[in-house]
Design an enzyme around this catalytic site. Structure first.
Site, PDB file in Angstrom:
ATOM      1  N   LYS A 173       0.809  -1.303   0.073  1.00 50.44           N
ATOM      2  CA  LYS A 173       0.080  -0.115   0.072  1.00 50.44           C
ATOM      3  C   LYS A 173       0.914   1.107  -0.142  1.00 50.44           C
ATOM      4  CE  LYS A 173      -3.893  -0.012  -0.223  1.00 50.44           C
ATOM      5  NZ  LYS A 173      -4.543  -0.277  -1.121  1.00 50.44           N
ATOM      6  N   VAL A 200     -11.359  -1.641   8.554  1.00 50.09           N
ATOM      7  CA  VAL A 200     -12.527  -1.313   8.352  1.00 50.09           C
ATOM      8  C   VAL A 200     -13.587  -2.374   8.521  1.00 50.09           C
ATOM      9  CG1 VAL A 200     -14.207  -0.721   6.237  1.00 50.09           C
ATOM     10  CG2 VAL A 200     -11.557  -0.267   6.375  1.00 50.09           C
TER      11      VAL A 200
HETATM   12  P1  NAP Z   1     -11.728  -6.612  -0.602  1.00 47.45           P
HETATM   13  O1  NAP Z   1     -12.998  -6.997  -0.290  1.00 47.45           O
HETATM   14  O2  NAP Z   1     -10.784  -8.080  -0.705  1.00 47.45           O
HETATM   15  O3  NAP Z   1     -11.508  -5.944  -2.027  1.00 47.45           O
HETATM   16  C1  NAP Z   1     -10.318  -5.993  -2.889  1.00 47.45           C
HETATM   17  C2  NAP Z   1     -10.505  -5.539  -4.386  1.00 47.45           C
HETATM   18  O4  NAP Z   1      -9.428  -5.621  -5.257  1.00 47.45           O
HETATM   19  C3  NAP Z   1     -11.654  -6.849  -4.716  1.00 47.45           C
HETATM   20  O5  NAP Z   1     -12.535  -6.257  -5.404  1.00 47.45           O
HETATM   21  C4  NAP Z   1     -10.806  -7.635  -5.762  1.00 47.45           C
HETATM   22  O6  NAP Z   1     -11.373  -7.956  -7.241  1.00 47.45           O
HETATM   23  C5  NAP Z   1      -9.657  -6.425  -6.262  1.00 47.45           C
HETATM   24  N1  NAP Z   1      -8.232  -7.090  -6.949  1.00 47.45           N
HETATM   25  C6  NAP Z   1      -7.520  -7.692  -6.298  1.00 47.45           C
HETATM   26  N2  NAP Z   1      -6.674  -7.966  -6.996  1.00 47.45           N
HETATM   27  C7  NAP Z   1      -6.930  -7.610  -8.318  1.00 47.45           C
HETATM   28  C8  NAP Z   1      -6.378  -7.686  -9.589  1.00 47.45           C
HETATM   29  N3  NAP Z   1      -5.214  -8.347  -9.897  1.00 47.45           N
HETATM   30  N4  NAP Z   1      -7.128  -7.220 -10.495  1.00 47.45           N
HETATM   31  C9  NAP Z   1      -8.350  -6.358 -10.364  1.00 47.45           C
HETATM   32  N5  NAP Z   1      -8.805  -6.341  -9.234  1.00 47.45           N
HETATM   33  C10 NAP Z   1      -8.178  -6.910  -8.102  1.00 47.45           C
HETATM   34  O7  NAP Z   1     -11.002  -5.672   0.282  1.00 47.45           O
HETATM   35  P2  NAP Z   1     -11.398  -4.313   0.722  1.00 47.45           P
HETATM   36  O8  NAP Z   1     -11.445  -4.294   1.972  1.00 47.45           O
HETATM   37  O9  NAP Z   1     -12.740  -3.900   0.263  1.00 47.45           O
HETATM   38  O10 NAP Z   1     -10.058  -3.582   0.101  1.00 47.45           O
HETATM   39  C11 NAP Z   1     -10.417  -2.530  -0.662  1.00 47.45           C
HETATM   40  C12 NAP Z   1      -9.522  -1.814  -0.802  1.00 47.45           C
HETATM   41  O11 NAP Z   1      -9.241  -0.904   0.426  1.00 47.45           O
HETATM   42  C13 NAP Z   1      -7.907  -2.205  -0.972  1.00 47.45           C
HETATM   43  O12 NAP Z   1      -7.345  -1.229  -1.680  1.00 47.45           O
HETATM   44  C14 NAP Z   1      -7.455  -2.261   0.421  1.00 47.45           C
HETATM   45  O13 NAP Z   1      -6.020  -2.112   0.389  1.00 47.45           O
HETATM   46  C15 NAP Z   1      -7.940  -1.083   1.160  1.00 47.45           C
HETATM   47  N6  NAP Z   1      -8.039  -1.026   2.546  1.00 47.45           N
HETATM   48  C16 NAP Z   1      -8.826  -1.938   3.137  1.00 47.45           C
HETATM   49  C17 NAP Z   1      -9.025  -1.973   4.715  1.00 47.45           C
HETATM   50  C18 NAP Z   1      -9.921  -2.629   5.036  1.00 47.45           C
HETATM   51  O14 NAP Z   1      -9.868  -2.876   6.642  1.00 47.45           O
HETATM   52  N7  NAP Z   1     -10.696  -3.363   4.716  1.00 47.45           N
HETATM   53  C19 NAP Z   1      -8.260  -0.992   5.241  1.00 47.45           C
HETATM   54  C20 NAP Z   1      -7.614   0.123   4.583  1.00 47.45           C
HETATM   55  C21 NAP Z   1      -7.424  -0.038   3.185  1.00 47.45           C
HETATM   56  P3  NAP Z   1     -11.793  -9.388  -7.296  1.00 47.45           P
HETATM   57  O15 NAP Z   1     -13.462  -9.296  -6.676  1.00 47.45           O
HETATM   58  O16 NAP Z   1     -12.152  -9.628  -8.656  1.00 47.45           O
HETATM   59  O17 NAP Z   1     -11.109 -10.329  -6.393  1.00 47.45           O
END
Ligand code: NAP
Length: 352
Positions: A173, A200
């Site tokens: 990140k 989150v």
């Molecule tokens: P998530 O549900 O696992 O979502 C991750 C997303 O990234 C999914 O839609 C996935 O798509 C996509 N992705 C992963 N690899 C990919 C690739 N090679 N090509 C295209 N898409 C890809 O997790 P989330 O918590 O919602 O995370 C979303 C964002 O928030 C991320 O950037 C994460 O670093 C950030 N974030 C999350 C948290 C937390 O606590 N949840 C905190 C801070 C920041 P697919 O559906 O195709 O797999």
């Protein structure tokens, strides 16, 4: 630049099926926007079924799904056509089971950011990019707070302690956000606004159990730490507030810079105590901490290295979230509510 986004143009949301992105899409549809959502594989029902339901339910806006992969250069171009606002959330988020951190985390995060932002520079309509970074790009280990002036992390701080071998997700990140700022400075067509959420929580719109946010809470509420909670602290923010922050970042012309999102810092034990008050013996929750020596014996079996334990175990952290409130006019749901709503959601889905 202070761009004003035309509400009649489509909004691109990358990684639309994700835990956070699904809420962004839902709010945008509800408010009547046209959303272009990208997913890696639109033929997988477990990834897109909830988006299809949302499309049918939220009649105000329109949702169009596109196939795009972070590692496939140019694959976001079609989805970006006509969009003035790009919300780039897609990035792999997992912290366990990592075999090749470069390939599984850093390449998609970093190359994916380059891919999406370079396409933005080639798409003349794009005026603003909102990037989902993370509090993990602000700090790596809890002990990093010793390098802050008063023990509080702010947007001025960058994670300098993570690497490919130590906290590789946080490293992915950090390098991705740094690259985004670099690319933003090299052009003057679009401006960049960054969201840095802490951990989150909150209800999930999909039926996926394997999103890291969902998995972590399932471990706590499902009894994995019953004999003792890890002495680890997190900033906590509700997924609905994270989604709103992205939308405000997109549509507030004067929004700029980085934004830490965290309502409150809690330890696993604090979370267990909040849940115990509500569930009164119905969940197998820890009542105390895992003794530190046991953490050093069993931690490595769970992927927690001694270095990680040394730099994080029993070290509370603190965030200054005032920028998010002032620049984005964000109001926070209490972290406890996010936690309770997550668990209620998991129960309603039969996961607990
Ligand atoms: P998530 O549900 O696992 O979502 C991750 C997303 O990234 C999914 O839609 C996935 O798509 C996509 N992705 C992963 N690899 C990919 C690739 N090679 N090509 C295209 N898409 C890809 O997790 P989330 O918590 O919602 O995370 C979303 C964002 O928030 C991320 O950037 C994460 O670093 C950030 N974030 C999350 C948290 C937390 O606590 N949840 C905190 C801070 C920041 P697919 O559906 O195709 O797999």
């Amino acid at each position: 630049m202070n761009p004003s986004i035309d509400p009649d143009t489509p909004v691109l949301v990358t990684g639309a099926s994700g835990f956070i992105a699904s809420w962004i899409v839902q709010y945008l549809l509800h408010e009547g926007y046209t959303v272009h959502g990208t997913v890696r594989d639109p033929s997988r029902p477990e990834k897109v079924a909830h988006l299809m339901e949302m499309r049918d339910r939220e009649q105000g806006g329109k949702l169009k799904l596109f196939e795009a992969d972070l590692l496939d250069d140019g694959s976001f171009a079609e989805a970006m056509k006509g969009c003035e606002l790009v919300i780039h959330t897609a990035s792999p988020f997992f912290i366990s089971g990592i075999k090749d951190a470069q390939k599984q985390l850093v390449d998609p995060a970093l190359q994916g950011t380059r891919n999406v932002l370079n396409t933005a520079s080639q798409s003349p309509d794009v005026k603003r990019v909102v990037l989902t970074s993370s509090a993990a790009a602000i700090y790596g280990d809890a002990s990093d707070k010793e390098q802050t002036e008063n023990g509080v992390f702010t947007e001025a701080h960058w994670n300098t302690s993570s690497s490919l071998t130590h906290q590789p997700y946080s490293y992915s990140k950090t390098v991705a956000e740094r690259e985004a700022w670099k690319l933003a400075e090299q052009q003057d067509q679009w401006d960049l606004v960054v969201i840095n959420p802490a951990f989150v929580m909150g209800p999930s719109l999909s039926q996926r159990k394997d999103a890291t946010s969902t998995e972590t809470l399932l471990q706590l509420a499902g009894g994995q730490f019953k004999s003792g909670a890890p002495a680890l602290y997190f900033g906590i923010v509700d997924v609905r507030d994270v989604a709103q922050a992205h939308i405000k970042a997109g549509f507030t012309p004067g929004a700029s810079g980085r934004h830490i999102l965290s309502d409150k810092v809690m330890s696993f034990l604090d979370m267990a105590q909040t849940l115990r008050r509500e569930y009164n013996g119905q969940l197998p929750l820890p009542k105390g901490l895992i003794p530190k020596p046991l953490a050093y014996i069993f931690g490595p079996l769970q992927g927690l290295t001694w270095k990680f334990l040394r730099e994080n175990w029993g070290i509370p952290i603190a965030f200054d979230n005032s920028r998010s409130q002032e620049d984005l006019d964000l109001t926070y749901r209490p972290a406890e509510q996010a936690l309770l709503d997550s668990v209620a959601d998991m129960q309603s889905k039969g996961w607990l």
